[in-house]
Write a protein that holds these residues in place. Structure first.
Motif, PDB file in Angstrom:
ATOM      1  N   GLY A 263     -15.456   6.571   0.090  1.00 16.69           N
ATOM      2  CA  GLY A 263     -15.271   5.123  -0.093  1.00 16.69           C
ATOM      3  C   GLY A 263     -13.801   4.791  -0.326  1.00 16.69           C
ATOM      4  N   ILE A 264     -13.170   5.561  -1.221  1.00 17.07           N
ATOM      5  CA  ILE A 264     -11.752   5.296  -1.514  1.00 17.07           C
ATOM      6  C   ILE A 264     -10.912   5.573  -0.265  1.00 17.07           C
ATOM      7  CG2 ILE A 264      -9.745   6.096  -2.846  1.00 17.07           C
ATOM      8  CD1 ILE A 264     -11.619   6.530  -5.208  1.00 17.07           C
ATOM      9  N   GLY A 265     -11.241   6.643   0.436  1.00 17.67           N
ATOM     10  CA  GLY A 265     -10.499   6.984   1.654  1.00 17.67           C
ATOM     11  C   GLY A 265     -10.593   5.856   2.672  1.00 17.67           C
ATOM     12  N   ASP A 266     -11.788   5.390   2.910  1.00 18.39           N
ATOM     13  CA  ASP A 266     -11.981   4.362   3.932  1.00 18.39           C
ATOM     14  C   ASP A 266     -11.263   3.065   3.558  1.00 18.39           C
ATOM     15  OD1 ASP A 266     -13.242   3.570   6.404  1.00 18.39           O
ATOM     16  OD2 ASP A 266     -14.444   2.215   5.174  1.00 18.39           O
ATOM     17  N   LEU A 267     -11.462   2.660   2.308  1.00 20.79           N
ATOM     18  CA  LEU A 267     -10.843   1.416   1.853  1.00 20.79           C
ATOM     19  C   LEU A 267      -9.320   1.556   1.829  1.00 20.79           C
ATOM     20  CD1 LEU A 267     -11.652  -1.338   0.839  1.00 20.79           C
ATOM     21  CD2 LEU A 267     -11.595  -0.456  -1.485  1.00 20.79           C
ATOM     22  N   GLY A 268      -8.860   2.722   1.363  1.00 16.97           N
ATOM     23  CA  GLY A 268      -7.420   2.959   1.283  1.00 16.97           C
ATOM     24  C   GLY A 268      -6.771   2.846   2.659  1.00 16.97           C
ATOM     25  N   TYR A 269      -7.401   3.425   3.658  1.00 17.37           N
ATOM     26  CA  TYR A 269      -6.817   3.367   5.001  1.00 17.37           C
ATOM     27  C   TYR A 269      -6.863   1.948   5.561  1.00 17.37           C
ATOM     28  CZ  TYR A 269      -6.002   8.352   5.572  1.00 17.37           C
ATOM     29  OH  TYR A 269      -5.516   9.616   5.446  1.00 17.37           O
ATOM     30  N   ALA A 270      -7.937   1.227   5.265  1.00 16.88           N
ATOM     31  CA  ALA A 270      -8.002  -0.162   5.734  1.00 16.88           C
ATOM     32  C   ALA A 270      -6.889  -0.965   5.073  1.00 16.88           C
ATOM     33  CB  ALA A 270      -9.362  -0.771   5.404  1.00 16.88           C
ATOM     34  N   PHE A 271      -6.684  -0.721   3.776  1.00 15.60           N
ATOM     35  CA  PHE A 271      -5.658  -1.427   3.014  1.00 15.60           C
ATOM     36  C   PHE A 271      -4.272  -1.162   3.621  1.00 15.60           C
ATOM     37  CE2 PHE A 271      -2.784  -1.364  -0.755  1.00 15.60           C
ATOM     38  CZ  PHE A 271      -2.891  -2.699  -1.091  1.00 15.60           C
ATOM     39  N   ILE A 272      -3.988   0.114   3.865  1.00 14.85           N
ATOM     40  CA  ILE A 272      -2.665   0.443   4.425  1.00 14.85           C
ATOM     41  C   ILE A 272      -2.529  -0.114   5.848  1.00 14.85           C
ATOM     42  CG2 ILE A 272      -1.047   2.291   4.973  1.00 14.85           C
ATOM     43  CD1 ILE A 272      -2.274   3.950   2.786  1.00 14.85           C
ATOM     44  N   ALA A 273      -3.626  -0.040   6.607  1.00 13.35           N
ATOM     45  CA  ALA A 273      -3.567  -0.597   7.970  1.00 13.35           C
ATOM     46  C   ALA A 273      -3.200  -2.076   7.904  1.00 13.35           C
ATOM     47  CB  ALA A 273      -4.905  -0.413   8.683  1.00 13.35           C
ATOM     48  N   GLY A 274      -3.795  -2.786   6.953  1.00  8.38           N
ATOM     49  CA  GLY A 274      -3.490  -4.211   6.780  1.00  8.38           C
ATOM     50  C   GLY A 274      -2.023  -4.392   6.429  1.00  8.38           C
ATOM     51  N   LEU A 275      -1.511  -3.501   5.587  1.00  9.62           N
ATOM     52  CA  LEU A 275      -0.108  -3.613   5.163  1.00  9.62           C
ATOM     53  C   LEU A 275       0.862  -3.235   6.278  1.00  9.62           C
ATOM     54  CD1 LEU A 275      -0.029  -2.346   1.486  1.00  9.62           C
ATOM     55  CD2 LEU A 275       0.102  -4.679   2.348  1.00  9.62           C
TER      56      LEU A 275
END
Ligand code: PHE
Length: 453
Positions: A263-275
């Motif tokens: 969960g953290i991995g998936d959300l973290g990557y989405a977050f960075i992708a957004g950034l």
């Protein structure tokens, strides 16, 4: 139950295939982090409300996504079978097997169009690195339409299928695990380099604000549905993928911790992708609501104006390609694992046949984006759109529903297998029995009867 026996195809008595503990987490993150995070998430966030949508996505991920993720992995490890037989192994009920088999079909369909988009990233990587995307005054929309309308996407789709077929044919620890162990760390490095680049662009703050400062007035009635559908897609749920991977997990591994890590991995990557994406797009005065074309039209335009743009653009598309490949491999594994047990095929044979069939099925999808089949509409949608719509909004929710009902009501020993008791077990059951099925049903009914998204 067939605990450690392997129904090894071809009659050879091989040891059952297993992931190492870290190998499993990496492979599962590799599966969940994909085009969903890097390509789909930014454009649906752009279209459905920016930061407010991102928050909604996080809520859906926690309340529905994670409980279903844990359920899938638990069924896989408990049943030690493929997406269809695990449900049967745990209950002895053949109807569950048929429900489970539906997810094998879903995986087939997803693989067929996912490989097309994965193929685009290959071409764009090459084009960026060789300067083919940085001509002055280039029309990126026309360029994409031209490319997607030709035959090259079919060629690249074949390359993607070959790579995935090869990795899957090499098995779990020697193929899938190794592949992810090599690619995922490289992925993280590229991601951080690109994030540093985009956040230091002039005017980056506007993009960060769009992505992180919620304005709830921007949400519409569809936002919740899209957020929930995307939580499923992004965590690779509802199509037997995490279930199949779960069947290769050792008994000693904690599935609860794995759920949190994924969960953290998936959300973290989405977050960075957004950034990476929003600051870049805003910094060059472009709009984030370009839909499917955001990554392939708006971003190349931005990179072309940036110093060393060919290099950063190339890195970005390599990133997309890696994300796509580690996910595509996990999708292909679902029908391959099924074919191996169902027809007693060897892994190699199953991988070659399934990858070839997916390739053929993907050709109409490849040609229907802007190519010769783009005018061929079925109820107003192209073949490509049908693959996307029927899987993300119909088949995956149905697959998710099967998993929640199975774990919540039919299989009595889920808590034991998942290693949950007390409060966390009760919370998990509330999510699986009531919250998740209800929300999934709303999505399904909405997409069927109100407005196909
Ligand atoms: N989770 C992947 C992504 O975000 C897509 C995927 C869906 C992978 C279903 C496996 C199964 O791109």
């Amino acid at each position: 139950m067939s605990k450690s026996s392997s129904n090894s195809p071809g009659g050879s008595l091989k040891k059952a295939e297993r992931f190492s503990s870290s190998g499993f987490i990496l492979a599962a993150i590799g599966s969940s982090v994909g085009l969903g995070n890097m390509w789909k998430f930014p454009y649906i966030t752009g279209e459905h409300g920016g930061a407010a949508f991102f928050l909604l996505f996080i809520v859906c991920l926690i309340v529905v996504g994670l409980p279903v993720l844990l359920a899938e992995m638990t069924i896989g490890r408990g049943g030690r079978g493929n997406a269809a037989t695990s449900l049967f192994n745990l209950t002895g009920n053949k109807y569950w097997k048929w429900f489970g088999a539906l997810s094998v079909l879903t995986a087939f369909l997803i693989m067929s169009y996912y490989a097309v988009v994965a193929g685009w990233t290959f071409q764009y990587t090459l084009d960026s690195l060789t300067g083919g995307l940085s001509h002055k005054g280039m029309d990126y929309e026309a360029h994409f339409n031209d490319f997607a309308g030709g035959l090259m996407p079919v060629f690249w789709q074949a390359v993607v299928m070959l790579i995935c077929g090869y990795v899957v044919a090499r098995g779990i620890s020697g193929g899938i695990e190794k592949f992810n162990k090599i690619l995922i760390p490289g992925f993280l490095i590229i991601l951080l380099v690109l994030m540093a680049r985009s956040l230091t662009l002039p005017g980056a703050a506007e993009g960060v604000e769009f992505f992180l400062k919620p304005d709830f007035a921007k949400l519409d009635s569809e936002s919740v549905l899209v957020a929930l559908g995307h939580a499923f897609f992004s965590l690779s749920l509802g199509m037997g993928c995490m279930l199949t991977y779960g069947s290769y997990v050792k008994k000693e591994q904690s599935l609860g911790k794995a759920t949190i890590a994924i969960g953290i991995g998936d959300l973290g990557y989405a977050f960075i992708a957004g950034l990476i994406i929003f600051p870049t797009v805003f910094s060059y005065g472009l709009q984030p609501d370009k839909g499917v074309g955001l990554a392939f039209m708006a971003l190349p335009a931005a990179f072309s104006q940036m110093p060393f743009g060919a290099f950063f653009g190339g890195l970005f598309f390599i990133l997309l390609a890696i994300a796509a490949l580690t996910s595509a491999v996990s999708i292909l594994e679902v029908p391959v694992a099924f074919a191996m047990t169902q027809w007693k095929w060897s892994r190699r044979k199953a991988a070659s046949i399934v990858a070839s069939v997916c390739f053929v099925l993907g050709i109409p999808a490849a040609l229907s984006v802007t190519g010769s089949l783009s005018g061929f509409l079925i109820f107003g949608k192209t073949v490509f759109d049908w693959f996307d719509f029927s899987t993300a909004y119909l088949l995956m929710p149905i697959g998710g529903l099967v998993v929640t009902l199975f774990t919540g009501y039919a299989w009595k020993r889920a808590g034991e297998e998942a290693g949950l008791a007390g409060f966390w077990y009760r919370a998990w059951m509330v999510a699986l029995r009531y919250v998740a099925p209800l929300l999934i049903l709303v999505v399904l009914l909405y997409s069927l009867f109100v407005k196909p998204v």
